[in-house]
Design a protein around this motif. Structure first.
Motif, PDB file in Angstrom:
ATOM      1  N   ARG A  23       1.023   3.960  -3.051  1.00  0.00           N
ATOM      2  CA  ARG A  23       0.712   5.360  -2.760  1.00  0.00           C
ATOM      3  C   ARG A  23       1.864   6.283  -3.152  1.00  0.00           C
ATOM      4  O   ARG A  23       1.650   7.415  -3.586  1.00  0.00           O
ATOM      5  CB  ARG A  23       0.385   5.508  -1.280  1.00  0.00           C
ATOM      6  CG  ARG A  23      -0.184   6.852  -0.920  1.00  0.00           C
ATOM      7  CD  ARG A  23      -0.509   6.913   0.530  1.00  0.00           C
ATOM      8  NE  ARG A  23       0.650   6.402   1.271  1.00  0.00           N
ATOM      9  CZ  ARG A  23       0.668   6.136   2.560  1.00  0.00           C
ATOM     10  NH1 ARG A  23      -0.394   6.329   3.283  1.00  0.00           N
ATOM     11  NH2 ARG A  23       1.741   5.676   3.144  1.00  0.00           N
ATOM     12  N   ARG A  29       3.742   5.797  -5.640  1.00  0.00           N
ATOM     13  CA  ARG A  29       3.807   5.668  -7.088  1.00  0.00           C
ATOM     14  C   ARG A  29       5.020   4.877  -7.582  1.00  0.00           C
ATOM     15  O   ARG A  29       5.547   5.137  -8.654  1.00  0.00           O
ATOM     16  CB  ARG A  29       3.756   7.054  -7.751  1.00  0.00           C
ATOM     17  CG  ARG A  29       2.532   7.843  -7.412  1.00  0.00           C
ATOM     18  CD  ARG A  29       2.423   9.152  -8.145  1.00  0.00           C
ATOM     19  NE  ARG A  29       3.635   9.903  -8.336  1.00  0.00           N
ATOM     20  CZ  ARG A  29       4.078  10.856  -7.528  1.00  0.00           C
ATOM     21  NH1 ARG A  29       3.387  11.174  -6.458  1.00  0.00           N
ATOM     22  NH2 ARG A  29       5.192  11.504  -7.786  1.00  0.00           N
ATOM     23  N   CYS A  36       0.833  -1.210   0.000  1.00  0.00           N
ATOM     24  CA  CYS A  36       0.000   0.000   0.000  1.00  0.00           C
ATOM     25  C   CYS A  36       0.865   1.256   0.000  1.00  0.00           C
ATOM     26  O   CYS A  36       0.576   2.213  -0.722  1.00  0.00           O
ATOM     27  CB  CYS A  36      -0.937   0.005   1.201  1.00  0.00           C
ATOM     28  SG  CYS A  36      -2.285  -1.166   1.069  1.00  0.00           S
ATOM     29  N   TYR A  37       1.916   1.244   0.783  1.00  0.00           N
ATOM     30  CA  TYR A  37       2.819   2.393   0.838  1.00  0.00           C
ATOM     31  C   TYR A  37       3.496   2.618  -0.516  1.00  0.00           C
ATOM     32  O   TYR A  37       3.552   3.749  -1.016  1.00  0.00           O
ATOM     33  CB  TYR A  37       3.871   2.185   1.924  1.00  0.00           C
ATOM     34  CG  TYR A  37       4.903   3.274   1.968  1.00  0.00           C
ATOM     35  CD1 TYR A  37       4.614   4.504   2.536  1.00  0.00           C
ATOM     36  CD2 TYR A  37       6.168   3.083   1.417  1.00  0.00           C
ATOM     37  CE1 TYR A  37       5.554   5.518   2.565  1.00  0.00           C
ATOM     38  CE2 TYR A  37       7.112   4.084   1.437  1.00  0.00           C
ATOM     39  CZ  TYR A  37       6.803   5.305   2.014  1.00  0.00           C
ATOM     40  OH  TYR A  37       7.744   6.308   2.032  1.00  0.00           O
TER      41      TYR A  37
END
Length: 78
Positions: A44, A46, A40-41
């Motif tokens: 986020r 990119r 997820c990190y």
């Protein structure tokens, strides 16, 4: 757990192909929640994209995600 994103980023840089959650679990040895938070990190920030594909294994989920690492950050979607 603090180094999960760093560990995942290193694994992705070593592997030229996309990886699934099962493959990441085998390669890293991290707990599933650590892998999830790290992914997820990185999404986020990119560095990663994910694509849904059909599961080749007849057992389990029908569709799974393949995560692909990009050496340069992707542009922001305006």
């Amino acid at each position: 757990m603090a180094n999960a994103a760093t560990t995942l980023k290193q694994i992705f840089q070593q592997q030229p192909i996309g990886l699934t959650l099962v493959e990441l679990n085998k390669l890293t040895g991290l707990k599933p929640n650590e892998i999830s938070m790290g992914l997820c990190y990185l999404i986020r920030m990119r560095w990663l994209t994910r694509e849904q594909i059909k599961n080749e294994n007849k057992r389990g989920r029908r569709n799974i995600y393949v995560y692909t690492f990009h050496p340069e950050r992707l542009p922001k979607n305006a």
